[in-house]
Design an enzyme around this catalytic site. Structure first.
Site, PDB file in Angstrom:
ATOM      1  N   GLU A   1       0.433  -1.540  -0.068  1.00 13.42           N
ATOM      2  CA  GLU A   1      -0.072  -0.196  -0.268  1.00 13.42           C
ATOM      3  C   GLU A   1       0.652   0.981   0.062  1.00 13.42           C
ATOM      4  OE1 GLU A   1      -3.077  -0.320  -0.228  1.00 13.42           O
ATOM      5  OE2 GLU A   1      -3.961  -2.490   0.388  1.00 13.42           O
TER       6      GLU A   1
ATOM      7  N   ASP B   1      -5.469  -9.935  -7.370  1.00 13.01           N
ATOM      8  CA  ASP B   1      -5.296  -9.163 -10.077  1.00 13.01           C
ATOM      9  C   ASP B   1      -4.876  -8.392  -9.657  1.00 13.01           C
ATOM     10  OD1 ASP B   1      -5.012  -7.385  -6.611  1.00 13.01           O
ATOM     11  OD2 ASP B   1      -6.556  -6.376  -6.492  1.00 13.01           O
TER      12      ASP B   1
ATOM     13  N   GLU C   1     -11.800   0.167  -9.736  1.00 10.26           N
ATOM     14  CA  GLU C   1     -11.797  -0.458 -11.202  1.00 10.26           C
ATOM     15  C   GLU C   1     -12.520  -0.038 -12.699  1.00 10.26           C
ATOM     16  OE1 GLU C   1     -12.014  -1.768  -8.003  1.00 10.26           O
ATOM     17  OE2 GLU C   1      -9.709  -1.293  -7.447  1.00 10.26           O
TER      18      GLU C   1
ATOM     19  N   ARG D   1       0.387   4.340  -3.681  1.00  9.04           N
ATOM     20  CA  ARG D   1       0.277   5.085  -2.696  1.00  9.04           C
ATOM     21  C   ARG D   1       1.185   6.584  -3.141  1.00  9.04           C
ATOM     22  NH1 ARG D   1      -5.594   3.541  -0.580  1.00  9.04           N
ATOM     23  NH2 ARG D   1      -5.632   1.161  -0.504  1.00  9.04           N
TER      24      ARG D   1
HETATM   25  C1  DMJ Z   1      -6.509   0.467  -4.596  1.00  5.29           C
HETATM   26  O1  DMJ Z   1      -5.573   0.444  -3.371  1.00  5.29           O
HETATM   27  C2  DMJ Z   1      -5.806  -0.472  -5.618  1.00  5.29           C
HETATM   28  O2  DMJ Z   1      -6.621   0.276  -7.348  1.00  5.29           O
HETATM   29  C3  DMJ Z   1      -5.679  -1.452  -5.644  1.00  5.29           C
HETATM   30  O3  DMJ Z   1      -4.615  -2.258  -6.965  1.00  5.29           O
HETATM   31  C4  DMJ Z   1      -6.980  -2.330  -5.172  1.00  5.29           C
HETATM   32  N1  DMJ Z   1      -7.335  -1.842  -4.591  1.00  5.29           N
HETATM   33  C5  DMJ Z   1      -7.875  -0.591  -4.427  1.00  5.29           C
HETATM   34  C6  DMJ Z   1      -8.935  -0.132  -5.491  1.00  5.29           C
HETATM   35  O4  DMJ Z   1      -9.557  -0.586  -5.349  1.00  5.29           O
END
Ligand code: DMJ
Length: 687
Positions: A317, A450, A585, A321
């Site tokens: 994270e 994912d 998404e 981010r």
């Molecule tokens: C975000 O932090 C990123 O897109 C991550 O890959 C998936 N989850 C969240 C948004 O849904």
């Protein structure tokens, strides 16, 4: 008088194979009994107590052991996780009592305030859904999602906000929603997804039913955006800017410099204590041309942001981010401040890679320089360790210091040759000691896996399409997806991506999977097979339907799909999956689909979603909130949380979807990280 303890007692009980008793059961039983009788009462009690203790321990550990033996349960119990790791509130970080204390500094002019078309001249050649993962089922009682629910401690710190909130109709809605939730057997999972073991299904209503539940008046008094805004480009772009300003206003007033805004209680929550929303939003402000806001935020980064903190952060994270946000800002603005900060956080994350296997730990203390896995396992989540590469590679590219890319590339190298894949599909966990996949047999494109698939393609693009292993793994994985996970619904022939659990197909799709149409389209645009684009078109339609078929026009966190034509409904939402966290998404994929097809329907779909966000998640006075129930427009149940990705990703993709400037962050020049932070595609292949 108690007889003295027998010296041979221990040997007897250990079953010495050389003893007579060991070889003769009957005699042994008699001898045992005699010796038992000879023991003092105290000794007997002690032994019985120890035996009882052993029995209890055995019973307690039984479920988790059998879970390991038989693999993961079909009911997704194994997703009982909380994606924010263990240390939600960094030590020493307390909520601000009076919002005024956290007021931002006066705006200052930042350098290069005109958005740049491409990377700055100086850029080249500078230069890359916790958990645990399978918690024992004994903990399967409902527990509070520290991410999503207001902390009583923090609310207590702001009593004014609480009482004010109590009079607010939105909060009444929220409380009703909470009560309802408490009645559900709920488990918080990766990235806030709720998984419930025994879920009733809730098909969408018929067209007539749908009309019946439409609210007479907007449930949210802040729903003031005119319903008939002209769909012209300038109006749509302005509507996105308005949404950003509205969100930013509350962040600035109640959460300035903190991780996340709690818009209902007009407060904030901390995760790492690093100003997450502010950093995640920087490049969005730049792209949207919000100069004043950007300058204020830059000033905070310059004067207040320090990574020298004794705090545990999640490697993934923080990378996507913070490191990603700073790197992208550096490229857009050319401002050295962002590169210095990026180097600082990047090097503080490096201890995560010091593991026996070189598969990084999930958590790093950026102050102490130590790293560790979650408390209950030595596993890391697969998506986490394979979705940090774009950022670490870019950091090496800019700084000419290979240590970052070496560590990140090594993870990909290991995963590339690891046995246990299923036609390119990967399990969701990997062990940091052995370097092997763990909890094999479950395959998903949703939470925990994912962005592995996303980053295979994007690293290949970042590196100038020269790294063959990445391409090979990506192509194989998409074949695996088509073979094992893609199905169509019975009633409406909607194409969706389900999950495979020990060879059993589960028609369940996380909203997170809606990144896939965009990724497939990006691959096709870069010369990969045309049927990838066909699949992208079909999946995009399904993600659109996940919004359209809900009464609020907003997608649930998880959808189930009907395989039988007789079922009548394509999309089924279980009670525990009805929340919406303002995720990006679908909008992300709409952006890619529009850029590559120029089909205006994708813009219209995005516009509808923005209208629904404004109608059901916009909070009067400022901010947007995640909601509990996308099926109930009269009571969507505000959750009092605005995730940083709403500003970092959701609004950014909306803006990029609507702009007519198709060269703005051209997909031939930039690759977006998984948090929507654009990084340059390298002009020459990596060394
Ligand atoms: C975000 O932090 C990123 O897109 C991550 O890959 C998936 N989850 C969240 C948004 O849904």
């Amino acid at each position: 008088m108690y007889p003295p303890p027998r010296k041979d007692f221990i040997a007897l009980n250990l079953g010495d194979p050389h003893s007579h008793a060991y070889n003769n059961g009957k005699h042994r039983r008699q001898s045992c009994w005699r010796r038992w009788k000879q023991l003092s009462r105290l000794q007997r009690s002690l032994i019985l107590f120890l035996l009882a203790l052993l029995l209890i321990l055995a019973l307690l550990s039984y479920p988790s052991i059998t879970e390991q033996w038989r693999g993961l349960s079909d009911k997704e119990d194994w997703l009982e996780v909380n994606d924010r790791g263990l240390n939600m509130v960094p030590p020493g970080l307390k909520p601000v009592l009076r919002p005024a204390e956290g007021k931002p500094p006066a705006p200052v002019a930042g350098p290069h305030l005109e958005p740049a078309e491409g990377p700055p001249d100086t850029m080249e050649p500078r230069g890359p859904n916790i958990p645990a993962l399978a918690k024992p089922p004994t903990k399967r009682k409902p527990f509070l999602n520290k991410r999503a629910s207001p902390s009583p401690q923090k609310d207590a710190a702001n009593p004014d906000a609480v009482s004010e909130a109590k009079q607010n109709p939105e909060v009444v809605l929220k409380e009703a929603g909470e009560e309802e939730e408490e009645n559900e057997k709920k488990i918080v999972s990766w990235r806030g997804a709720m998984i419930e073991a025994e879920q009733a299904t809730e098909p969408p209503p018929s067209a007539n039913e749908k009309e019946a539940v439409e609210p007479q008046a907007p449930a949210n008094p802040a729903a003031t955006v005119p319903q008939q805004v002209s769909p012209g480009t300038p109006e749509r772009l302005e509507a996105v800017r308005d949404a950003f300003r509205h969100a930013w206003k509350a962040y600035k007033e109640y959460a300035w410099g903190h991780d996340e805004l709690k818009p209902i209680s007009k407060s904030f929550s901390e995760w790492f204590g690093l100003g997450l929303t502010l950093i995640d939003s920087l490049d969005t402000m730049w792209i949207l041309g919000l100069k004043e806001e950007f300058a204020e935020a830059r000033s905070w980064v310059e004067k207040e942001l320090s990574f020298d903190k004794n705090v545990d952060v999640n490697l993934f994270e923080t990378t996507i981010r913070i490191l990603g946000g700073l790197l992208s800002c550096y490229h857009l603005t050319g401002d050295q401040l962002f590169l210095d900060k990026a180097k600082d956080i990047g090097s503080r994350l490096m201890p995560a890679f010091k593991t026996p296997s070189k598969i990084p730990f999930s958590d790093v203390n950026i102050g102490k320089g130590t790293a560790h896995p979650p408390r209950w396992t030595a596993d890391s989540t697969l998506a986490e360790v394979t979705s940090i590469q774009l950022e670490f590679r870019e950091l090496s590219h800019i700084t000419q210091d290979p240590q970052y890319q070496d560590a990140a590339n090594e993870v990909m190298r290991l995963v590339h040759k690891l046995p246990g894949k299923h036609d390119g599909l990967v399990p969701m966990f990997i062990n940091t000691n052995s370097g092997q996949f763990s909890h094999k047999g479950v395959f998903t494109l949703g939470a925990r896996a994912d962005s592995y698939y996303e980053y295979l393609l994007k690293q290949w693009i970042q590196g100038g399409k020269t790294e063959d292993d990445l391409l090979e793994d990506y192509l194989q994985a998409i074949e695996g997806v088509k073979k094992h996970l893609v199905r169509q619904t019975g009633p409406g022939r909607l194409t969706f991506v389900g999950e495979l659990s020990h060879n059993r197909f589960n028609p369940k799709m996380d909203h997170l999977v809606c990144f896939l149409p965009g990724t497939l389209a990006l691959g096709a645009h870069n010369g990969l097979p045309g049927d990838h684009m066909d699949l992208a078109v079909q999946l995009m339609e399904t993600c659109h339907q996940m919004y359209k078929q809900m009464e609020t026009g907003l997608s649930p966190e998880i959808a189930h799909f009907s395989l039988q034509a007789s079922d009548g409904h394509d999309v089924i939402v279980k009670p525990a999956d009805r929340h919406n966290l303002l995720r990006p998404e679908t909008l992300e994929s709409l952006f890619y689909m529009f850029r590559f097809t120029k089909d205006s329907k994708y813009r219209d779909w995005g516009w509808d979603i923005l209208q629904s966000f404004n109608k059901y998640t916009k909070v009067s006075g400022g901010g947007y909130t995640s909601i509990n129930n996308v099926r109930d427009p009269a009571n969507p149940g505000p959750r009092d949380k605005m995730e940083s990705f709403f500003l970092g990703e959701t609004l950014k993709y909306l803006y990029l979807l609507f702009t007519d400037d198709l060269e703005l962050l051209s997909l031939d020049k930039y690759v977006f990280n998984t948090e929507a932070h654009p990084l340059p595609i390298w002009p020459s292949p990596p060394k």
